[in-house]
Design an enzyme around this catalytic site. Structure first.
Site, PDB file in Angstrom:
ATOM      1  N   ASP A  62       0.830  -1.214   0.000  1.00  0.00           N
ATOM      2  CA  ASP A  62       0.000   0.000   0.000  1.00  0.00           C
ATOM      3  C   ASP A  62       0.864   1.264   0.000  1.00  0.00           C
ATOM      4  OD1 ASP A  62      -2.405   1.307  -0.062  1.00  0.00           O
ATOM      5  OD2 ASP A  62      -2.963   0.883   2.011  1.00  0.00           O
TER       6      ASP A  62
ATOM      7  N   GLU B 280       2.539   7.097  -2.107  1.00  0.00           N
ATOM      8  CA  GLU B 280       2.256   8.478  -2.572  1.00  0.00           C
ATOM      9  C   GLU B 280       2.541   9.525  -1.508  1.00  0.00           C
ATOM     10  OE1 GLU B 280      -0.020   6.429  -1.609  1.00  0.00           O
ATOM     11  OE2 GLU B 280      -0.946   5.437  -3.328  1.00  0.00           O
TER      12      GLU B 280
ATOM     13  N   ASP C 253      -8.796   3.168  -4.291  1.00  0.00           N
ATOM     14  CA  ASP C 253      -9.921   3.148  -3.351  1.00  0.00           C
ATOM     15  C   ASP C 253     -11.184   3.762  -3.924  1.00  0.00           C
ATOM     16  OD1 ASP C 253      -7.927   2.187  -1.709  1.00  0.00           O
ATOM     17  OD2 ASP C 253      -7.695   4.048  -0.591  1.00  0.00           O
TER      18      ASP C 253
END
Lengths: 670, 670
Positions: free
Chosen positions: A390, A393, A457
């Site tokens: 995950d 960013e 997401d």
């Protein structure tokens, strides 16, 4: 490929295989340099970015000297920049360090389409819009006219907009059959709003602009894929069913049994809570200290072995942050592996009632440590066959890194480095093509390391800019840049402000996922408020049938995976990739080819029982469910009850027998 | 005042009374020219504005020749702009028409404060922020962190931000005791975010930059006021009580009787619905055909005469639009007095289920017609003593005007022209200083025509950026630029999304209004959902006492009005205007001096019964209610129950006896 520089009347042209890309004259300069001061504020992965532009100077005067072009503001002025045109690239050499902004204008044509920009979630054809390229949260809602977006903005500047993406990349592919890539990690902007030119903006003087041209899009994608790195083949086991995402502690295992009992084909169990939980006022969060929590999952190691015997892999979760109250943070801090603040302390990032350190991957030792000690020992050696890798960013733009680079220049680079850390761990154990991690973040070169993208997401809805349909856009745009494998959270992820999953949404998402590389469910951010696949009999039954269908596709998907390895072609492809002569094929972003032989047009709006779609031509297409054959080159309306997603196969396909057999399996529900 | 140009090493300086304002060297240019393409979209008075900046060229090379400065990009290059420094102004002459953007940097100092920018509602001291100057709706909420703002954005891009104002003006006044004015109606930006310089941006090459300097702020305001036009004195009758705003048809008159019976001092009855109503799905709107509706107000003309006998004036409402279904639209269209579209038809503006034409005031005949036929005959001759002259901010940027000017350049000019039309009607009937109209829109020169500003449409709350306190900021900023008279809707105007008036809000607003030039109530946009002054006994009683207090201030207010006529000083003044030596006086925007002798610090937050405030020094101040004397130069906390607004008078004031007498009158409620 020939990149040709030619002096013209007080200007020059640059042609690629005879096609003019740059056409500079004193009245129409193609290059500008300037000076700006940016303001960038990060709020949990969402950025506010503003440029105070002090100078933007047109380089109107060009002197061509061999393969050099000396550019200056006016005759008699010293060159501000020199271009060197060589071997398909444009090298840019700025004089001095005064300028930190760069613009280049590439000739645009009427009717031209442009694609790429990394993984774009809202607009596949980027023509007519402006795309800042900066890795960030994609936003919740991503449409300033919707209430969800504005509420998310109000809550934490988190609403986002059409261009926000976890995975930007300064590369575009034009329908003129060329591609352009900017070799930079600086903040950049691709501006396709103008009729006569595309404008590339970079907040640095880029070292190199790369150009690619081929006679077909298939060849062009092959070339780009070789440039950015070819992915390994998809592990075989992934095609044996769905990966079931549960984060319910020990219950996950008993729920999996019930799911299996309902006839669902399962290849993996994915428990992101394998690391345990942290309880905050926002609800349960994962404990970001990357190792098994055997309180939450007693005897997990043994259970993983048992699952494996049943042909089910176990997958976990990891990200590049370490929570301050975890053992790994302590270890990393002692070793000096964490990014620092201006004051020399460990930089901490607030993730909502808990703070984390940032592992400094610019330090080769820290990178090795994370790959070997964390992913290698705690995950692979423990028995994990895959994980969600995950984030990527969130590199704060004000931390100090070991390599001395400006964090603003490392921010975009981070996702690729993060992918590399994961890939290294896998490679060291010779498990490339066997262990599977998936990422939402990306940037140039992520292709070489990350074996599978996931679309991030989405909101748990059918919305235009944050719902089911955006996943297709993500697959098509990233696919053209060499990301062959793409998938998404079945049912979406983000449930906020009372927006919750419907049975219809889960079923439509499942139908689409069955026709992608990987089927994987997710319980979402608020599992208890949202419907799960195992809570509704019709949903579970439908899901089981779709996994069965997906498994029957395995031979075809395996063949596509080999093709991806050999040619870089993505599994999900825009229609124009194989139907270049069909003008209509260039703007479709809510349908795709799965390999050369299947056309998939997911139902992406609520309450629909039929769908309008376009069949490209010249071709003959057979409707999967009715067996009726249609001539391509037309828009048709097809019945699409739940359980019969609009899918067609090429009448001439060598896989026709396989496809024909699929229909018998999956009948409509109810 | 001396404006001195001096050549310096490869640059120049420009000094005003010995104070360096511009200091240009090749490394620090002060002037830039450029070229941009703006995108401007209007949504019912709210604008989305974006600039695509193609060039911004520093004019680093300066050649001084007498009072001329020739500026170019580099030595040997032809001048892009020439400055002529003469008689306190800088004339700018651009070479050619290539450039349409202009920037100028004025030296800034540490600790410097800047004020003005028209009527600013959020920040009085503009240092540290950027202020686009473009007349528009001010927005609802005006703070992107509040739910009301985001809901308004969602509803109609109407949320606004800190810099949005009905009345911008490209003029600032510096604490260095100089002022700068840009003679332009183009979109401009004052950027005060930098430490070393203030940056003026204009979307045109401005003709003239005017400079003003004096040794005191009082003198500087006098000078600015003469430059922009001195207002007439306030009519005497306005000081005889409150103007009661009712829009209840005939009921308005009986409600007025009840208000009078409660002891309220009334000088005027203001019925904006005097023109009748239009019923839309949004609720009742006014009928925009500017003449009395004797259905809604039977025998209105006679009633006006009767009211006048009781010493009560009647006021109405007008704006520069004409609804398509009204008689005046027809008349104006026939005469060719309306702005046109690209296609040559009448340009229509949508105001929400009804469309209007725009009277083209660039046509002298149309201007005369509106002044004489509409305002003169329908309003003044009918018996009106005043009106709200609403709007002025909505000139569409794409209409065709008779004078051939670009509507983008006329947009900012419109409020002043609209003021002029109103003033002309009044002047023709020799009623200047007798008839009173009030405006929210403004721009450079509105001072010469508009006798009274009103602060626009605050939300009915105590919010920081759209509530009661913003009115003070509006009065202080506009006051420094020669707008002597300011007032606001008592209780605020905008009630949306369930936000409604409380009794406390009305009473606090009333207390503040008593210490301004004019007290006027407004029923707001949703009268039935919101508390009115005549619906609550305590509110009405409190209101009556405050009108009594206001009337007792009449001699003082009259004296201030004479002072305004003679010196341009506004009635409401920032503390530093009279206490230049007091550093703390420069940043206060929630208190003001009313003339030289009263200090007013309204309670502007909900639920407070005391207030912290600063008394400037050196001075001695007497608390109006307790009679206790305080030394200035300190922050104090004072009890401030409802009915005892924090007000102080100078111990040495020649008006001390009058002020002392006020306390006996207005005791706290309850």
């Amino acid at each position: 490929m020939t990149l040709m520089l030619a002096a013209a009347d007080r200007g020059f042209t640059l042609s690629l295989n005879g096609m003019i890309l740059i056409d500079q004259s004193p009245d129409h300069p193609a290059f500008y340099v300037g000076r700006g001061r940016e303001r960038m504020d990060m709020y949990r992965g969402n950025f506010e970015i503003e440029d105070y532009l002090e100078e933007r100077v047109p380089l109107t005067h060009a002197v061509v000297d061999g393969n050099h072009v000396h550019l200056s503001f006016a005759e008699g002025q010293p060159p501000a920049m020199t271009l060197i045109v060589d071997k398909g690239v444009i090298q840019c050499m700025a004089a001095g360090s005064h300028f930190n902004r760069f613009w280049m204008r590439v000739r645009a044509e009427a009717g031209e389409h442009v694609y790429g920009g990394g993984e774009q979630m809202s607009y596949f054809d980027m023509r007519g819009r402006r795309f800042p390229l900066w890795t960030s949260e994609p936003g919740v809602g991503r449409d300033k006219t919707t209430e969800i977006t504005l509420r998310a903005d109000l809550m934490g500047k988190a609403g986002g907009d059409y261009y926000h993406t976890n995975y930007p990349q300064p590369t575009y592919l034009s329908s003129r059959r060329y591609a352009l890539h900017v070799d930079t990690t600086a903040y950049s902007v691709f501006d396709f709003r103008n009729e006569a030119f595309h404008e590339i903006e970079v907040w640095a003087i880029p070292r190199i602009i790369e150009l690619f041209a081929k006679t077909t899009f298939v060849q062009l994608v092959d070339q780009l894929s070789r440039r950015f790195g070819r992915q390994p083949q998809l592990p075989d086991w992934v095609l044996d069913g769905a990966i079931i995402g549960l984060k319910d502690g020990e219950n996950s295992l008993s729920r999996l049994d019930a799911i299996l009992a309902a006839g669902v084909k399962v290849c993996g169990l994915w428990c992101e809570d394998w690391v345990g939980l942290r309880h905050t006022s926002f609800g349960a969060r994962l404990f970001w200290d990357w190792r098994a929590d055997e309180t939450r999952y007693p005897n997990l190691k043994g259970r993983i072995v048992e699952l494996r015997k049943k042909g089910i892999r176990f997958l976990g979760y990891v990200n590049p942050y370490l929570c301050v109250d975890g053992s790994l943070f302590h270890e990393a801090a002692m070793k000096g592996f964490l990014a620092l603040t201006d004051m020399g302390g460990v930089a901490l990032v607030d993730f909502g009632e808990f703070q984390c350190g940032v592992v400094d991957f610019t330090n080769p030792q820290a990178k090795d440590w994370f790959a070997e000690r964390v992913i290698g020992q705690n995950m692979l050696d423990y028995g994990l066959s895959g994980w969600m890798a995950d984030f990527g960013e969130y590199l704060p733009i004000d931390v100090h890194l070991r390599n001395g680079a400006d964090a603003k220049l490392m921010h975009n680079a981070w996702p690729t480095i993060w992918a590399e850390v994961n890939a290294r761990a896998v490679e060291r154990r010779h498990m490339t093509g066997e262990a599977l991690f998936f990422m939402r973040a990306g940037f140039t070169g992520v292709q070489a390391h990350c074996p599978l993208l996931w679309a991030g997401d989405q909101s748990v809805d059918f919305s235009r800019h944050d719902g089911l349909v955006t996943v297709i856009c993500g697959a098509l745009s990233s696919g053209l840049l060499g990301n062959a494998y793409h998938h998404s959270d079945i049912g979406g992820y983000t449930s906020l402000f009372g927006n919750v999953r419907t049975a219809e949404l889960i079923m439509r998402w499942t139908e689409m996922a069955a026709f992608t590389a990987v089927m994987r469910t997710h319980e979402g951010n608020r599992p208890r408020d949202n419907l799960q696949i195992d809570q509704d009999e019709a949903v579970l039954h439908h899901f089981a049938r779709m996994t069965d269908l997906h498994v029957r596709l395995k031979p075809y998907l395996k063949a596509l995976s080999r093709e991806a390895r050999d040619t870089g072609l993505p599994l999900q492809r825009p229609l124009f990739l194989h139907y270049e002569a069909d003008d209509q094929a260039y703007t479709i972003q809510d349908a795709y080819l799965l390999g050369p032989d299947l056309l998939v047009a997911p139902v992406w709006k609520a309450g629909e029982s039929e769908r309008q779609l376009y069949l490209p031509g010249p071709e003959r297409w057979v409707h999967l469910w009715s067996g009726i054959e249609y001539a391509g080159g037309e828009e048709i309306t097809i019945a699409a009850p739940i359980g019969q997603p609009p899918v067609f196969y090429r009448a001439q396909s060598s896989w026709a027998a396989l496809f024909k057999g699929l229909a018998g399996n999956a009948r409509p529900a109810g």
